[in-house]
Scaffold this motif. Structure first.
Motif, PDB file in Angstrom:
ATOM      1  N   ASN A 188       0.804  -1.219   0.000  1.00 53.57           N
ATOM      2  CA  ASN A 188       0.000   0.000   0.000  1.00 53.57           C
ATOM      3  C   ASN A 188       0.843   1.278   0.000  1.00 53.57           C
ATOM      4  O   ASN A 188       0.323   2.362   0.259  1.00 53.57           O
ATOM      5  CB  ASN A 188      -0.941   0.006   1.203  1.00 53.57           C
ATOM      6  CG  ASN A 188      -0.199  -0.129   2.528  1.00 53.57           C
ATOM      7  OD1 ASN A 188       1.013   0.029   2.606  1.00 53.57           O
ATOM      8  ND2 ASN A 188      -0.948  -0.445   3.581  1.00 53.57           N
ATOM      9  N   LEU A 189       2.133   1.150  -0.294  1.00 51.91           N
ATOM     10  CA  LEU A 189       3.014   2.320  -0.318  1.00 51.91           C
ATOM     11  C   LEU A 189       2.514   3.374  -1.291  1.00 51.91           C
ATOM     12  O   LEU A 189       2.571   4.582  -1.008  1.00 51.91           O
ATOM     13  CB  LEU A 189       4.443   1.885  -0.682  1.00 51.91           C
ATOM     14  CG  LEU A 189       5.460   2.991  -0.938  1.00 51.91           C
ATOM     15  CD1 LEU A 189       5.661   3.850   0.312  1.00 51.91           C
ATOM     16  CD2 LEU A 189       6.796   2.399  -1.402  1.00 51.91           C
ATOM     17  N   PHE A 190       1.985   2.970  -2.443  1.00 54.16           N
ATOM     18  CA  PHE A 190       1.562   3.925  -3.460  1.00 54.16           C
ATOM     19  C   PHE A 190       0.038   3.999  -3.574  1.00 54.16           C
ATOM     20  O   PHE A 190      -0.492   4.271  -4.648  1.00 54.16           O
ATOM     21  CB  PHE A 190       2.191   3.562  -4.811  1.00 54.16           C
ATOM     22  CG  PHE A 190       3.677   3.760  -4.834  1.00 54.16           C
ATOM     23  CD1 PHE A 190       4.231   5.020  -5.014  1.00 54.16           C
ATOM     24  CD2 PHE A 190       4.529   2.685  -4.643  1.00 54.16           C
ATOM     25  CE1 PHE A 190       5.592   5.201  -5.014  1.00 54.16           C
ATOM     26  CE2 PHE A 190       5.910   2.858  -4.650  1.00 54.16           C
ATOM     27  CZ  PHE A 190       6.445   4.125  -4.828  1.00 54.16           C
ATOM     28  N   ARG A 191      -0.653   3.770  -2.456  1.00 60.31           N
ATOM     29  CA  ARG A 191      -2.082   4.007  -2.416  1.00 60.31           C
ATOM     30  C   ARG A 191      -2.347   5.415  -1.868  1.00 60.31           C
ATOM     31  O   ARG A 191      -1.715   5.832  -0.904  1.00 60.31           O
ATOM     32  CB  ARG A 191      -2.783   2.983  -1.526  1.00 60.31           C
ATOM     33  CG  ARG A 191      -2.822   1.586  -2.116  1.00 60.31           C
ATOM     34  CD  ARG A 191      -3.588   0.661  -1.210  1.00 60.31           C
ATOM     35  NE  ARG A 191      -3.539  -0.714  -1.707  1.00 60.31           N
ATOM     36  CZ  ARG A 191      -4.008  -1.761  -1.031  1.00 60.31           C
ATOM     37  NH1 ARG A 191      -4.567  -1.584   0.166  1.00 60.31           N
ATOM     38  NH2 ARG A 191      -3.916  -2.971  -1.539  1.00 60.31           N
ATOM     39  N   ALA A 192      -3.296   6.096  -2.495  1.00 63.23           N
ATOM     40  CA  ALA A 192      -3.617   7.439  -2.036  1.00 63.23           C
ATOM     41  C   ALA A 192      -4.193   7.421  -0.626  1.00 63.23           C
ATOM     42  O   ALA A 192      -3.958   8.342   0.162  1.00 63.23           O
ATOM     43  CB  ALA A 192      -4.607   8.092  -3.009  1.00 63.23           C
ATOM     44  N   ASN A 193      -4.947   6.395  -0.268  1.00 60.22           N
ATOM     45  CA  ASN A 193      -5.476   6.203   1.085  1.00 60.22           C
ATOM     46  C   ASN A 193      -5.050   4.829   1.552  1.00 60.22           C
ATOM     47  O   ASN A 193      -5.571   3.821   1.081  1.00 60.22           O
ATOM     48  CB  ASN A 193      -6.996   6.347   1.095  1.00 60.22           C
ATOM     49  CG  ASN A 193      -7.593   6.057   2.458  1.00 60.22           C
ATOM     50  OD1 ASN A 193      -6.916   6.159   3.487  1.00 60.22           O
ATOM     51  ND2 ASN A 193      -8.868   5.696   2.471  1.00 60.22           N
ATOM     52  N   LYS A 194      -4.107   4.763   2.453  1.00 61.08           N
ATOM     53  CA  LYS A 194      -3.538   3.485   2.877  1.00 61.08           C
ATOM     54  C   LYS A 194      -4.375   2.761   3.923  1.00 61.08           C
ATOM     55  O   LYS A 194      -4.078   1.633   4.270  1.00 61.08           O
ATOM     56  CB  LYS A 194      -2.110   3.705   3.413  1.00 61.08           C
ATOM     57  CG  LYS A 194      -1.153   4.299   2.388  1.00 61.08           C
ATOM     58  CD  LYS A 194       0.211   4.565   2.989  1.00 61.08           C
ATOM     59  CE  LYS A 194       1.174   5.141   1.954  1.00 61.08           C
ATOM     60  NZ  LYS A 194       0.693   6.405   1.384  1.00 61.08           N
ATOM     61  N   SER A 195      -5.397   3.391   4.432  1.00 60.28           N
ATOM     62  CA  SER A 195      -6.237   2.775   5.449  1.00 60.28           C
ATOM     63  C   SER A 195      -6.978   1.579   4.857  1.00 60.28           C
ATOM     64  O   SER A 195      -7.525   1.657   3.743  1.00 60.28           O
ATOM     65  CB  SER A 195      -7.253   3.784   5.990  1.00 60.28           C
ATOM     66  OG  SER A 195      -8.168   3.174   6.851  1.00 60.28           O
ATOM     67  N   PRO A 196      -7.036   0.461   5.573  1.00 60.20           N
ATOM     68  CA  PRO A 196      -7.684  -0.737   5.018  1.00 60.20           C
ATOM     69  C   PRO A 196      -9.203  -0.675   5.044  1.00 60.20           C
ATOM     70  O   PRO A 196      -9.850  -1.472   4.370  1.00 60.20           O
ATOM     71  CB  PRO A 196      -7.179  -1.856   5.928  1.00 60.20           C
ATOM     72  CG  PRO A 196      -6.888  -1.193   7.238  1.00 60.20           C
ATOM     73  CD  PRO A 196      -6.405   0.178   6.894  1.00 60.20           C
TER      74      PRO A 196
END
Length: 794
Positions: A581-589
């Motif tokens: 999730n390093l390159f996710r805009a929102n890393k929250s699951p």
């Protein structure tokens, strides 16, 4: 007389009672007479009266058709008065795909009986073969009697008997017989294992092999006597019969014997009954039912016993009560777009699976993934087509995890399942238009959920917190590749949430909250490709720039004064920051926690590949944000302006050997800079195979330190003998939680595993609570080729 069908020289020799060497006779007419009379008569009829040719089966590969005979021998003698045809010397006859070879074959055309003598071989159309000193068959080579009989079947199965009766294509009886799938040769006359019996019956219709007074032998030594015994026919795909038994010994159960039996109810339904007999505690019955319907499949596993509480030392105490479990699932098609399914997972005793060594418990049986040592029951329906997806579901959870150990008493307790909410209804949907929007992909999503609790985690006397949430969102993304090779992917996301929370501690009324969230940004990558001799290397700088709403969690006011607040978070408590999730805009699951603010995610990926399978890859990255974010979990490594470093790498230096490492490194910490590290090595070779794995986490999901080491492997000492080992150590406590050591024997028809296990397990204490004790056991696994399927494990 039919002498006219032979050349003149044949006719002269036939009147004298013999034919020349290697005479060949092709008889393409009536089967019973073995002459061409019927064919000649039919050829004399007018063409107009000739009926149309009936539909027939495809002829066997020998080209003789359905009614063609082929006979070849050194000497052929025919007696017209008695109707006896005698062939001698390397005789070979073929009919309907079967081939008969012998030193002498006598065919009585009036009685329709064929007698073959001397090194008799009958090869069937499916490739199986029977051998005998003497064999008597009907004219179709299907039924008969044999002396000195032996057979070679599929899966290398061999059967030998003093005598054999072949009643038809389906039934074959053998007397004083032996059965084995193992290799037998001049250097190895005794098979690894075999079953000998006074009488053996092979029933192909029922797909079973029956034995009377059977003796199972290992390396010639008798292992077990069974007055009556049966198993599935090796040529059958699925049939009723006993499966491979399981033997074991442990302090908890004493000696243990488990005998699975497969009962095929119909071609689409079966059940496995697997009673477990124990010397120290009461028996346990397992059952596994499966059925395939025209629209789907359902299966139910269950077990039952009536027993007291037991600990790892086999001590029984308390009142005897019924104890049971169920593990079920189903999935069915409503139409080409809609499906519905369910899963049911429950146990009356939270230690039942450990006490009776029940395996394959924590698997995904429904729409949602199951967690280790937690059982989930679900019912759901889904609809999916090319551009949309919709699901409706409800879920309940039973927890089997240990919540903690008291420092004074040393006793632990199970987590309270009543604090888990009833999740449902849960509605999730998404839709994507067929055509691009503003040159990119647009996806619209909506979700809603109701959580209902019967008990609060803050106290058994408090009502559980109930909540409802509804969310709608839009996600747009486009990808452009410039002539220079730079790949640009702009994106934008918008979301709206509405909450209603009730039954809060110290609050009289329910509270509502709504929020609007959004982010926009761009992903940039610039891959460099370079060919190598026999391979290639790719270097790819990666960057993501995102800006939008600040991080949000739902604030809830508690108390009449309105001064006490806590931040509501149900679905994002387990937060792990890693390469996924390093390159996710929102890393929250989940939804309750939203990662916002201005941030820049940077990284680079390098990949090397060779045609022979060698290679390596590595990803290094870090996240930067404009402000400190206290709403993100401290253990995630994302609160600070500069996040922890993310490093993930795999390497295959040689074929069969792969190593990996995944770590989160905090350079700003004075000590313990590696917040989390996971490393391992997997190796496969013809001499040995194994794996090692090390995990260290400063804080796991419940905030406790975690450090473990695991290793497993098998060393092949010889072609057939090997040693297996497994070890799992808790480095925080400094103790080995599990140690296994086994010996394995494996050849073409048998596998034997003898495994010693020493494992720390929680068991019920007579004074109440759970205590951690060592459980020692010995497991004996015997797998015999063709006797059952070990996949039906309980």
């Amino acid at each position: 007389m039919v002498e006219s069908v032979f050349p003149r020289s044949f006719m002269m020799d036939q009147r004298q009672g013999a034919l020349p060497l290697r005479a060949r006779l092709y008889l393409l007419g009536g089967v019973a007479s073995l002459v061409l009379a019927a064919t000649a008569a039919q050829a004399q009829q007018p063409l107009a009266s000739t009926p149309p040719a009936p539909a027939i089966k495809a002829p066997p590969s020998d080209g003789l058709g359905e009614e063609g005979y082929y006979l070849e021998s050194d000497l052929l003698i025919r007696d017209d008065k008695t109707g006896v045809l005698t062939a001698r010397g390397e005789v070979e006859a073929r009919y309907q795909g079967r081939t008969l070879r012998a030193e002498e074959v006598v065919y009585d055309t009036k009685a329709g009986v064929i007698t073959a003598k001397g090194k008799v071989t009958l090869i069937n159309g499916d490739g199986t073969a029977q051998f005998a000193d003497e064999m008597t068959l009907d004219k179709e080579l299907k039924a008969g009697f044999a002396l000195g009989f032996s057979a070679r079947m599929e899966e290398n199965v061999k059967i030998a008997a003093v005598s054999a009766i072949r009643r038809n294509d389906s039934i074959q009886e053998l007397n004083k017989a032996i059965y084995t799938p193992c290799e037998i040769c001049a250097d190895k006359l005794t098979p690894t294992w075999s079953v000998s019996a006074d009488k053996v019956v092979q029933d192909k219709d029922r797909q079973l092999v029956y034995y009377k007074n059977a003796v199972i032998r290992l390396w010639g030594a008798p292992l077990m006597y069974l007055p009556v015994f049966w198993h599935p026919d090796p040529q059958a795909t699925r049939s009723s019969g006993f499966l491979t038994p399981k033997l074991g010994a442990s302090k908890r159960r004493g000696m243990s014997y488990q005998q699975p039996y497969l009962y095929v109810i119909s071609p689409s339904q079966d059940v496995v009954l697997s009673p477990q007999i124990n010397s120290s505690i009461n028996p346990f019955l397992n059952a596994h039912w499966r059925k395939r319907f025209y629209s789907g499949i359902a299966e139910v596993r269950g077990g039952f016993t009536y027993e007291k509480d037991i600990d790892n030392r086999g001590e029984r105490f308390g009142e005897a009560t019924p104890r049971s479990y169920i593990l079920a699932r189903g999935l069915f098609d409503i139409n080409d777009k809609w499906k519905w399914g369910f899963s049911a997972e429950r146990t009356s005793d939270k230690l039942l699976f450990d006490n009776y060594s029940i395996s394959d418990v924590y698997q995904q049986r429904g729409l949602f993934t199951s967690e280790d040592r937690r059982l989930s029951s679900q019912i759901y329906a889904t609809r999916q087509d090319q551009r949309s997806y919709l699901s409706l579901s409800a879920v309940t959870v039973q927890g089997l995890r240990v919540s903690g150990i008291d420092a004074v008493t040393g006793l632990a307790s199970f987590e309270n399942s009543d604090v888990f909410p009833l999740i449902g209804p849960l509605v999730e949907g998404r839709w994507q238009p067929k055509d691009p929007v503003l040159g990119g992909r647009l996806r619209l999503q909506g979700t809603g959920v109701i959580l209902t609790r019967s008990e609060s985690p803050y106290g058994a006397t408090l009502d559980g917190v109930d909540s409802q949430r509804g969310s709608v969102s839009a996600d747009w993304r486009s990808t452009l590749t410039l002539k220079s090779g730079v790949r640009i992917s702009p994106f934008a996301q918008a979301r709206g949430d509405a909450y209603r929370v009730s039954d809060l501690p110290g609050a009289d009324d329910s509270q509502t909250y709504s929020r609007a969230l959004g982010v926009t940004g761009i992903d940039v990558s610039y891959p460099f490709f370079k060919p190598l001799k026999g391979g290639s290397v790719i270097l790819e700088p990666l960057a993501q720039l995102a800006a939008g709403s600040e991080s949000r969690r739902v604030p809830i006011v508690v108390g009449s004064s309105g001064t006490t607040r806590y931040l509501y978070n149900e679905d994002s408590t387990s937060f792990e920051f890693d390469e996924t999730n390093l390159f996710r805009a929102n890393k929250s699951p989940g939804f309750d926690l939203y990662e916002g603010g201005q941030r820049l995610n940077l990284g680079g990926r390098a990949t090397v590949k060779y045609k022979d399978g060698r290679g390596a890859s590595m990803l290094v990255g870090r996240s930067f944000r404009s402000e400190f974010d206290p709403l993100l979990p401290s253990r995630s490594g994302l609160q600070q302006k500069s996040s922890d470093w993310i490093v993930a790498a795999t390497v295959t230096p040689v074929q069969g050997v792969t190593g990996f490492v995944r770590t989160r490194y905090a350079p700003d910490l004075a000590s313990n800079k590696f917040r989390r590290i996971e490393a391992g090595l997997n190796a496969v070779h013809k001499v040995a195979n194994g794996s090692v794995r090390y995990i260290k986490d400063q804080q796991d999901a419940v905030g406790a330190p975690l450090e473990t080491f695991e290793m497993s492997g098998q060393l092949n000492l010889t072609k057939r003998w090997g040693i297996t080992a497994y070890g799992g150590k808790d480095l925080v406590a400094g103790v080995w939680r599990r140690r296994d050591l086994g010996v394995v024997y494996n050849d073409d028809c048998i596998r034997i595993d003898v495994i010693y296990q020493n494992e720390d397990r929680f068991s019920q204490a007579s004074t109440g609570g759970l205590k951690l004790q060592a459980d020692q056991s010995v497991v004996f696994r015997l797998t015999l080729a063709t006797l059952g399927d070990t996949g039906y494990s309980q």
